[in-house]
Design a protein around this motif. Structure first.
Motif, mmCIF file in Angstrom:
data_model
loop_
_atom_site.group_PDB
_atom_site.id
_atom_site.type_symbol
_atom_site.label_atom_id
_atom_site.label_comp_id
_atom_site.label_asym_id
_atom_site.label_seq_id
_atom_site.Cartn_x
_atom_site.Cartn_y
_atom_site.Cartn_z
ATOM 1 N N ARG A 133 0.831 -1.216 0.000
ATOM 2 C CA ARG A 133 0.000 0.000 0.000
ATOM 3 C C ARG A 133 0.855 1.251 0.000
ATOM 4 O O ARG A 133 0.515 2.240 -0.646
ATOM 5 C CB ARG A 133 -0.941 -0.011 1.210
ATOM 6 N N ARG A 134 1.976 1.226 0.713
ATOM 7 C CA ARG A 134 2.877 2.371 0.692
ATOM 8 C C ARG A 134 3.453 2.576 -0.715
ATOM 9 O O ARG A 134 3.573 3.710 -1.187
ATOM 10 C CB ARG A 134 4.011 2.179 1.702
ATOM 11 N N SER A 135 3.803 1.480 -1.375
ATOM 12 C CA SER A 135 4.339 1.583 -2.733
ATOM 13 C C SER A 135 3.296 2.144 -3.686
ATOM 14 O O SER A 135 3.603 2.968 -4.562
ATOM 15 C CB SER A 135 4.817 0.209 -3.218
ATOM 16 N N LEU A 136 2.046 1.704 -3.503
ATOM 17 C CA LEU A 136 0.968 2.230 -4.340
ATOM 18 C C LEU A 136 0.762 3.717 -4.079
ATOM 19 O O LEU A 136 0.622 4.515 -5.025
ATOM 20 C CB LEU A 136 -0.335 1.457 -4.060
ATOM 21 N N ALA A 137 0.759 4.110 -2.812
ATOM 22 C CA ALA A 137 0.595 5.527 -2.474
ATOM 23 C C ALA A 137 1.738 6.355 -3.062
ATOM 24 O O ALA A 137 1.512 7.445 -3.606
ATOM 25 C CB ALA A 137 0.538 5.702 -0.951
ATOM 26 N N ARG A 138 2.958 5.841 -2.964
ATOM 27 C CA ARG A 138 4.117 6.570 -3.506
ATOM 28 C C ARG A 138 3.979 6.736 -5.022
ATOM 29 O O ARG A 138 4.230 7.833 -5.569
ATOM 30 C CB ARG A 138 5.402 5.814 -3.165
ATOM 31 N N ALA A 139 3.556 5.681 -5.708
ATOM 32 C CA ALA A 139 3.380 5.762 -7.161
ATOM 33 C C ALA A 139 2.299 6.769 -7.534
ATOM 34 O O ALA A 139 2.455 7.560 -8.472
ATOM 35 C CB ALA A 139 3.037 4.379 -7.716
ATOM 36 N N LEU A 140 1.201 6.769 -6.788
ATOM 37 C CA LEU A 140 0.108 7.701 -7.073
ATOM 38 C C LEU A 140 0.531 9.141 -6.819
ATOM 39 O O LEU A 140 0.242 10.040 -7.619
ATOM 40 C CB LEU A 140 -1.107 7.355 -6.210
ATOM 41 N N LEU A 141 1.212 9.382 -5.703
ATOM 42 C CA LEU A 141 1.590 10.751 -5.331
ATOM 43 C C LEU A 141 2.700 11.305 -6.225
ATOM 44 O O LEU A 141 2.779 12.518 -6.435
ATOM 45 C CB LEU A 141 2.029 10.779 -3.867
ATOM 46 N N GLY A 201 6.514 10.339 10.951
ATOM 47 C CA GLY A 201 6.458 11.028 12.230
ATOM 48 C C GLY A 201 5.961 12.451 12.157
ATOM 49 O O GLY A 201 5.579 13.030 13.174
ATOM 50 N N ALA A 202 5.948 13.064 10.961
ATOM 51 C CA ALA A 202 5.447 14.429 10.807
ATOM 52 C C ALA A 202 4.063 14.469 10.187
ATOM 53 O O ALA A 202 3.461 15.540 10.073
ATOM 54 C CB ALA A 202 6.414 15.248 9.955
ATOM 55 N N GLY A 203 3.552 13.308 9.785
ATOM 56 C CA GLY A 203 2.266 13.247 9.101
ATOM 57 C C GLY A 203 2.447 12.636 7.731
ATOM 58 O O GLY A 203 3.226 11.702 7.560
ATOM 59 N N GLY A 204 1.737 13.179 6.730
ATOM 60 C CA GLY A 204 1.892 12.656 5.381
ATOM 61 C C GLY A 204 0.597 12.706 4.610
ATOM 62 O O GLY A 204 -0.350 13.415 4.974
ATOM 63 N N HIS A 205 0.555 11.943 3.507
ATOM 64 C CA HIS A 205 -0.579 11.943 2.603
ATOM 65 C C HIS A 205 -1.280 10.588 2.599
ATOM 66 O O HIS A 205 -0.645 9.549 2.768
ATOM 67 C CB HIS A 205 -0.135 12.258 1.168
ATOM 68 N N ALA A 206 -2.582 10.631 2.356
ATOM 69 C CA ALA A 206 -3.375 9.431 2.126
ATOM 70 C C ALA A 206 -4.229 9.672 0.888
ATOM 71 O O ALA A 206 -4.699 10.789 0.662
ATOM 72 C CB ALA A 206 -4.261 9.117 3.334
ATOM 73 N N VAL A 207 -4.426 8.622 0.097
ATOM 74 C CA VAL A 207 -5.164 8.741 -1.158
ATOM 75 C C VAL A 207 -6.386 7.832 -1.081
ATOM 76 O O VAL A 207 -6.266 6.605 -1.082
ATOM 77 C CB VAL A 207 -4.291 8.363 -2.365
#
Length: 372
Positions: A133-141, A201-207
């Protein structure tokens, strides 16, 4: 056992027939042989439990509940003990006690081996899925193209940016891993799907996939405040297609930055809430000259803080004083000092707009410098 005893376990009848009649039966037969070998050769050691470990890993991969897996081992042990008890003759009680010791000692070791292997396999599966899921999020972002799972976002997505009040920089620490798990669980629970996310640790993005999701539910903000504290900020932007996800991510992040620069309190932020400020913060040919208007305030953070609060609170001296813990006269003195140093007429609409734009542009410069 597989026909008469195991069906008493909740959920056993729902297993595939080949699992019940072939694999679980084979495991029971192996356990019986192991017990008989132990009885025949008491000094030979406890036996080889690798077969039980292999089956446990297989059951974990298939999603069989651990309580059901352990239930089959415990019920099997009980059935074997009952069979021994039923054939014990008077005067053979000591032999039954000795056999029972072998049996229950073996059960203890088998249950430990099965549980350890099952949990290890489950942890590996969870880690693999999380990384997928992280890899998918990275690809999307990053907008790097196709991949497994991208098709769910072809009709659009909601990109959420979360900014935590206290950033934890050591991404490998237990605290960060625990925080990321809780953030991910909150997203999954609120939206009802497994949400690809890049969190730290600082937050981030969710899709969030789907064109019908156009805003952040209030439940998400409440959940994040519960375990991140009241200082958490978040914003969202809609992407009409997969290709629009990177821009939506930048927009959501910019909304949070502008809201923070304007002195707005933490919480969910919408673009409509900071529409003017968002527009004023966009770089242009005159951005550097506008940002330079506040250069005389360098080294005077109390004046910058007062100016920011004064503009955010619609130039209400008493409200500004309450927020900063100052007397209204002190607020007046500081604003007069800002006007004197910068030459901005903060009593006019033009001077106020310039001051606001300068604040936002300087905040953008500082953020870019920190990121670099």
């Amino acid at each position: 056992m597989t026909r008469d005893a195991f069906p008493r376990l909740p959920g056993y009848d729902e297993l595939p027939a080949d699992v019940k009649d072939v694999e679980i039966a084979a495991t029971a037969r192996y356990g019986l042989r192991l017990f008989l070998e132990r009885v025949a050769s008491p000094d030979a050691g406890p036996g080889d439990y690798e077969y039980f470990r292999e089956r446990a890993a297989q059951r974990a991969d298939e999603g069989m509940p651990l309580h059901l897996l352990l239930g089959t081992h415990c019920v099997g042990t009980h059935e074997l003990w009952r069979a021994l008890r039923d054939v014990t003759l008077p005067g053979e009680e000591a032999a039954l006690a000795e056999l029972s010791d072998y049996l229950f000692a073996a059960q203890e070791r088998i249950v430990a081996a099965v549980t350890e292997t099952y949990l290890d396999e489950q942890a590996a599966i969870v880690a693999e899925r999380r990384e997928e899921r992280r890899s998918l999020a990275r690809a999307l972002l990053e907008g790097v193209g196709g991949g497994t799972g991208v098709e769910a976002f072809e009709e659009g997505a909601l990109v959420v940016f979360v900014c935590l009040p206290v950033a934890v920089r050591d991404e490998r620490s237990v605290a960060v891993r625990r925080l990321v798990r809780r953030l991910q669980a909150a997203f999954d629970r609120v939206f009802g799907v497994g949400v690809p996310a890049l969190l730290g640790g600082a937050g981030g993005h969710a899709v969030v996939p789907g064109r019908d999701v156009v805003e952040v539910p209030g439940e998400l903000g409440a959940a994040l405040r519960e375990f991140c504290g009241p200082g958490v900020r978040l914003a969202a932007a809609v992407a009409d297609s997969v290709g629009g996800i990177p821009e939506a991510a930048r927009t959501a992040e910019e909304i949070v930055r502008v809201a923070r620069a304007c002195g707005r309190p933490p919480g969910p932020h919408r673009l409509d809430d900071v529409l003017l400020e968002y527009h004023l913060s966009r770089p242009s040919a005159g951005s550097e000259r506008i940002a330079a208007l506040l250069e005389p305030l360098a080294g005077r953070p109390e004046l910058v803080e007062t100016l920011r609060a004064h503009l955010e609170l619609r130039q209400d001296r008493r409200a500004t004083g309450r927020r900063l813990g100052l007397h209204p006269n002190t607020v007046d003195n500081r604003i007069a000092r800002v006007s004197s140093l910068t030459g901005l007429d903060l009593a006019s609409a033009h001077g106020t707009a310039l001051a606001l734009a300068a604040l936002l542009l300087r905040e953008a410069e500082e953020t870019a410098a920190d990121d670099a």
